[in-house]
Write an enzyme that holds these catalytic residues in place. Structure first.
Site: not given
Ligand code: ZN
Length: 192
Positions: A113, A155-156, A159
């Site tokens: 990341c 993954h995003e 976030h």
């Protein structure tokens, strides 16, 4: 060399920053084309393309708690061509992205990341995933991906929910980027 404790590396906030733990706010549809949002998207693209190993960026990573994700057009390239990529015109802009489908079939994928330098580990991710989002013109679209693209979606969107890959990753290790670059170059030279 930047260390893991640096507050921001080349415009990217690092894991101690509380903005990475906040739930990002949705962009009102009527504001998608506003100068403020346009400026944020352009900044995200600029910051992302400067990272040779960066494939995507969420707005909280530049300190903006908003539901915006930029996926680099380089995800469609051979990994060996990624280093010299400078074209931001093919970036996929995802505003208010939602994960609407993810496969039950999951696998351990290597992951890092831009906000957690320089740790790498393995995260269990769905092999396939589908999102809906709005583009920069405010048009809604659906995008399905497998492999790297599916991993990026997950993954995003993590976030945007204040989660970081290190929360669930296994086999975490620190990898020196300069050493890695040297190894990649060596490998490339051998292939020629
Ligand atoms: Zn990240």
């Amino acid at each position: 060399m930047p260390t893991v404790n640096d507050k921001s590396i080349e415009g990217i906030v690092q894991k101690e920053d509380p903005v990475l733990r906040a739930k990002a706010v949705e962009v009102p549809i009527e504001e998608i084309q506003s100068p403020r949002i346009t400026k944020i998207i352009e900044k995200m693209q600029k910051v992302l393309v400067a990272q040779s190993d960066g494939v995507a960026l969420a707005a909280p990573q530049i300190g903006e708690s908003l539901c915006i994700v930029v996926i680099s057009g380089k995800v469609y390239l051979d990994p060996e061509d990624m280093d010299s990529y400078t074209d931001t015109s093919k970036d996929i802009i995802c505003i208010n992205p939602k994960l609407i489908k993810s496969s039950k079939e999951r696998e351990n994928m290597p992951e890092g990341c831009l906000s957690v330098r320089w740790l790498y580990g393995k995260v269990k991710r769905s092999k396939k995933a589908t999102i809906t989002a709005y583009d920069r013109e405010g048009k809604k679209f659906t995008l399905s991906g497998k492999g790297l693209l599916a991993q990026i979606f997950q993954h995003e969107i993590d976030h945007l929910n204040g989660a970081l890959f290190v929360d669930t990753a296994t086999d975490l290790e620190v990898i020196d980027p300069i050493e890695e670059k040297r190894k990649r170059k060596e490998k490339r030279a051998l292939k020629k």
